[in-house]
Design a protein around this motif. Structure first.
Motif, PDB file in Angstrom:
ATOM      1  N   ALA A 168       0.798  -1.170   0.038  1.00 33.91           N
ATOM      2  CA  ALA A 168      -0.288   0.126  -0.204  1.00 33.91           C
ATOM      3  C   ALA A 168       1.052   1.132  -0.098  1.00 33.91           C
ATOM      4  O   ALA A 168       0.406   2.189  -0.537  1.00 33.91           O
ATOM      5  N   SER A 169       1.986   1.267   0.828  1.00 37.61           N
ATOM      6  CA  SER A 169       3.035   2.343   0.640  1.00 37.61           C
ATOM      7  C   SER A 169       3.216   2.387  -0.705  1.00 37.61           C
ATOM      8  O   SER A 169       3.625   3.849  -1.133  1.00 37.61           O
ATOM      9  N   MET A 170       3.614   1.734  -1.603  1.00 35.84           N
ATOM     10  CA  MET A 170       4.174   2.022  -2.795  1.00 35.84           C
ATOM     11  C   MET A 170       3.195   2.407  -3.647  1.00 35.84           C
ATOM     12  O   MET A 170       3.335   3.378  -4.400  1.00 35.84           O
ATOM     13  N   VAL A 171       1.898   1.880  -3.596  1.00 33.89           N
ATOM     14  CA  VAL A 171       0.453   2.610  -4.271  1.00 33.89           C
ATOM     15  C   VAL A 171       0.421   3.903  -3.986  1.00 33.89           C
ATOM     16  O   VAL A 171       0.400   4.961  -4.738  1.00 33.89           O
ATOM     17  N   MET A 172       0.376   4.363  -2.695  1.00 36.93           N
ATOM     18  CA  MET A 172       0.287   5.674  -2.164  1.00 36.93           C
ATOM     19  C   MET A 172       1.494   6.638  -2.615  1.00 36.93           C
ATOM     20  O   MET A 172       1.354   7.886  -2.952  1.00 36.93           O
ATOM     21  N   ALA A 173       2.812   6.066  -2.444  1.00 36.33           N
ATOM     22  CA  ALA A 173       3.922   6.819  -2.792  1.00 36.33           C
ATOM     23  C   ALA A 173       3.704   7.316  -4.297  1.00 36.33           C
ATOM     24  O   ALA A 173       4.298   8.481  -4.771  1.00 36.33           O
ATOM     25  N   SER A 174       3.371   6.199  -5.165  1.00 37.35           N
ATOM     26  CA  SER A 174       3.165   6.596  -6.600  1.00 37.35           C
ATOM     27  C   SER A 174       2.200   7.642  -6.917  1.00 37.35           C
ATOM     28  O   SER A 174       2.278   8.626  -7.789  1.00 37.35           O
ATOM     29  N   GLY A 175       1.069   7.526  -6.221  1.00 38.73           N
ATOM     30  CA  GLY A 175       0.058   8.655  -6.254  1.00 38.73           C
ATOM     31  C   GLY A 175       0.664   9.994  -5.882  1.00 38.73           C
ATOM     32  O   GLY A 175       0.260  10.913  -6.708  1.00 38.73           O
ATOM     33  N   ILE A 176       1.111  10.024  -4.732  1.00 37.37           N
ATOM     34  CA  ILE A 176       1.814  11.441  -4.389  1.00 37.37           C
ATOM     35  C   ILE A 176       2.801  11.876  -5.388  1.00 37.37           C
ATOM     36  O   ILE A 176       2.764  12.972  -5.735  1.00 37.37           O
ATOM     37  N   PHE A 177       3.690  10.960  -5.859  1.00 37.77           N
ATOM     38  CA  PHE A 177       4.684  11.460  -6.837  1.00 37.77           C
ATOM     39  C   PHE A 177       4.033  11.817  -8.301  1.00 37.77           C
ATOM     40  O   PHE A 177       4.458  12.873  -8.734  1.00 37.77           O
ATOM     41  N   GLY A 178       2.621  11.171  -8.608  1.00 35.33           N
ATOM     42  CA  GLY A 178       2.116  11.602  -9.576  1.00 35.33           C
ATOM     43  C   GLY A 178       1.666  12.781  -9.472  1.00 35.33           C
ATOM     44  O   GLY A 178       1.376  13.671 -10.477  1.00 35.33           O
ATOM     45  N   ALA A 179       1.053  13.301  -8.420  1.00 35.37           N
ATOM     46  CA  ALA A 179       0.502  14.623  -8.048  1.00 35.37           C
ATOM     47  C   ALA A 179       1.486  15.610  -8.039  1.00 35.37           C
ATOM     48  O   ALA A 179       1.098  16.898  -8.231  1.00 35.37           O
ATOM     49  N   ILE A 180       2.868  15.428  -8.143  1.00 34.45           N
ATOM     50  CA  ILE A 180       3.732  16.492  -8.436  1.00 34.45           C
ATOM     51  C   ILE A 180       4.271  16.519  -9.767  1.00 34.45           C
ATOM     52  O   ILE A 180       4.590  17.489 -10.312  1.00 34.45           O
ATOM     53  N   ALA A 181       4.856  15.235 -10.131  1.00 36.58           N
ATOM     54  CA  ALA A 181       5.427  15.199 -11.444  1.00 36.58           C
ATOM     55  C   ALA A 181       4.593  14.911 -12.857  1.00 36.58           C
ATOM     56  O   ALA A 181       5.072  15.320 -13.903  1.00 36.58           O
ATOM     57  N   GLY A 182       3.655  14.201 -12.514  1.00 38.28           N
ATOM     58  CA  GLY A 182       2.619  13.886 -13.802  1.00 38.28           C
ATOM     59  C   GLY A 182       3.262  12.992 -14.772  1.00 38.28           C
ATOM     60  O   GLY A 182       2.750  13.086 -15.798  1.00 38.28           O
ATOM     61  N   THR A 183       4.138  12.198 -14.355  1.00 39.56           N
ATOM     62  CA  THR A 183       4.642  11.077 -14.984  1.00 39.56           C
ATOM     63  C   THR A 183       4.784   9.821 -14.810  1.00 39.56           C
ATOM     64  O   THR A 183       5.226   9.701 -13.511  1.00 39.56           O
ATOM     65  N   ALA A 184       4.684   8.731 -15.508  1.00 36.14           N
ATOM     66  CA  ALA A 184       4.831   7.450 -14.864  1.00 36.14           C
ATOM     67  C   ALA A 184       6.299   6.742 -14.928  1.00 36.14           C
ATOM     68  O   ALA A 184       6.764   6.452 -13.984  1.00 36.14           O
ATOM     69  N   THR A 185       7.194   7.129 -15.910  1.00 34.65           N
ATOM     70  CA  THR A 185       8.592   6.828 -16.028  1.00 34.65           C
ATOM     71  C   THR A 185       9.136   7.314 -14.813  1.00 34.65           C
ATOM     72  O   THR A 185       9.997   6.408 -14.139  1.00 34.65           O
TER      73      THR A 185
END
Length: 432
Positions: free
Chosen positions: A94-111
């Motif tokens: 769940a930490s990985m999922v949440m971290a990816s979500g917050i990261f996406g809310a800043i950078a806007g990129t998957a790679t």
């Protein structure tokens, strides 16, 4: 017929390994020859299309992602989330999922999310008992939250090529993103204890080295403030998405240089070069795709496609299912940028004719990319996650397909057939 040949040629060039930008150039050359188009006029129209203020946001958000990776921002975010939920059953996943979500809310990129979050978390997940194959599959699909959660580069491109509001497209993908986060956390919790056993002892996973909750929150506060500033500024009317990108990049530099002090001139220069390389590739793809789009529009290919599908299939629900299937198949072969700038505009007239709002269609395209980008044969995000996780793609395919089948596909279907999930927030904010 020539339009279908062009799409088939694009897929073939990508499958045999031709770089994406030059695959588009090859398709453009074929279409110029097939339709006897005026290349001088196309070049002028293509240049005017990429000469857009909105597109300035693209390199800035890409740069923000690289600065987060090299400036220690991603590390603090992961530490904060691990401390908060990492010790619960399924907490590390769940930490990985949440971290990816917050990261996406800043950078806007998957790679950037794959590289940053995966490098930090794959090792600790393995120590907690998560198989690398499963962790890499979870990383692949959760990193694509960067496509759904604003500010999303994919949504910026969709807005540009379809002439829609960037802010409206951002808002439309929030509902599906939240649904995907919830689905992934539930699926991960279900998997723990059934398909593998999670080691709960902090002595075995190094969690005792993490700071306490108060200290972790204090360290992560500058990083956590970024999405609030970006999204709050956009929807509060303080600045435009392009200005938000500039604010995000500037804030990431300040945090990396002066607060976390993990960023130096060398890593900053490498981040700028990497961002320039990525942006250059995307802009080339956009230039060629705009020129291809001009040819398709002049030859009425989208309108002919709408008439053909409407003649063969009268049921609007069946049309939606067929378009979804095509988008998924296209996403299996092409990257998210290609699907967004070529396939999406091709089907937009058909979607409008079927009663689908263009902003709703933006969410449908984003959800299809989430599934396609993790599906062989190309599966660019899944392959990247496997490289980060140091595991064979063959071992990762089954858990990836399971996550997409039980989480990604239902989210896509709900997004498609429940328009209010995508349109509620844009309507509330007055964008549609």
């Amino acid at each position: 017929m020539e339009g279908l040949i062009a799409i088939g040629l694009l897929m073939l060039l990508m499958i045999i390994g031709v770089p994406v930008a030059w695959s588009f150039a090859g398709v453009l050359a074929y279409m110029v020859f097939a339709y006897d188009a005026n290349l001088n006029t196309l070049m002028l129209q293509g240049y005017r299309s990429v000469d857009s203020v909105i597109l300035i946001a693209l390199p800035l958000f890409v740069l923000t992602g690289y600065l987060m990776q090299s400036g220690g921002i991603a590390r603090r975010l992961v530490d904060f989330i691990e401390v908060m939920i990492g010790k619960r059953r399924g907490g590390m996943g769940a930490s990985m999922v949440m971290a990816s979500g917050i990261f996406g809310a800043i950078a806007g990129t998957a790679t950037a999310a794959v590289a940053s979050i995966g490098t930090i978390m794959i090792g600790p997940l393995e120590q907690r008992g998560y198989p690398r194959s499963y962790s890499s599959a979870l990383l692949g699909i959760s990193s694509l939250l960067g496509i759904l959660i604003p500010p999303s580069i994919t949504m910026i491109l969709f807005a540009v090529v379809t002439r829609q509001s960037v802010a409206a497209c951002f808002a439309a993908s929030v509902g599906p993103a939240i649904l995907l986060i919830i689905g992934l956390i539930i699926a991960n919790r279900f998997s723990v204890g059934r398909f593998f056993h999670e080691v709960s002892s902090a002595a075995n996973d190094g969690l005792e080295q993490l700071p306490g909750k108060g200290k972790a929150t204090f360290r992560a506060f500058p990083a956590l403030s970024l999405p609030i500033i970006i999204l709050g500024g956009i929807y509060g009317g303080v600045f435009t998405p392009t200005e938000a990108a500039a604010v995000a990049a500037f804030a990431a530099m300040l945090i990396g240089f002066f607060i976390y002090k993990d960023l130096n001139l060398g890593t900053f220069a490498r981040s700028v070069v990497s961002a320039a390389e990525t942006t250059g590739t995307v802009i080339l793809i956009l230039l060629f795709s705009f020129m291809i789009g001009r040819i398709l529009a002049s030859e009425r290919i989208p309108q002919d496609l709408t008439e053909l599908v409407s003649t063969l299939i009268q049921n609007p629900l069946m049309i939606l299912i067929v378009v979804n299937l095509f988008l998924i198949i296209a996403g299996m072969i092409m990257d998210d940028v290609s699907v967004t700038v070529v396939v999406a505009p091709l089907f937009l007239p058909l979607m409008i004719d079927s009663g689908v709002h263009p902003v709703h269609f933006a969410s449908i395209v984003a959800c299809s990319v989430v599934i396609g980008a993790n599906s062989p044969p190309v599966a660019p995000i899944l392959y990247m996650a496997c490289r980060i996780g140091k595991v064979s793609i063959h071992k990762t395919v089954m858990p990836a397909l399971a996550l997409m089948g039980f989480v990604g596909l239902p989210v896509m279907m709900i997004t498609t057939f429940v328009p209010d999930l995508s349109l509620f927030l844009p309507r509330m904010l007055g964008f549609v």
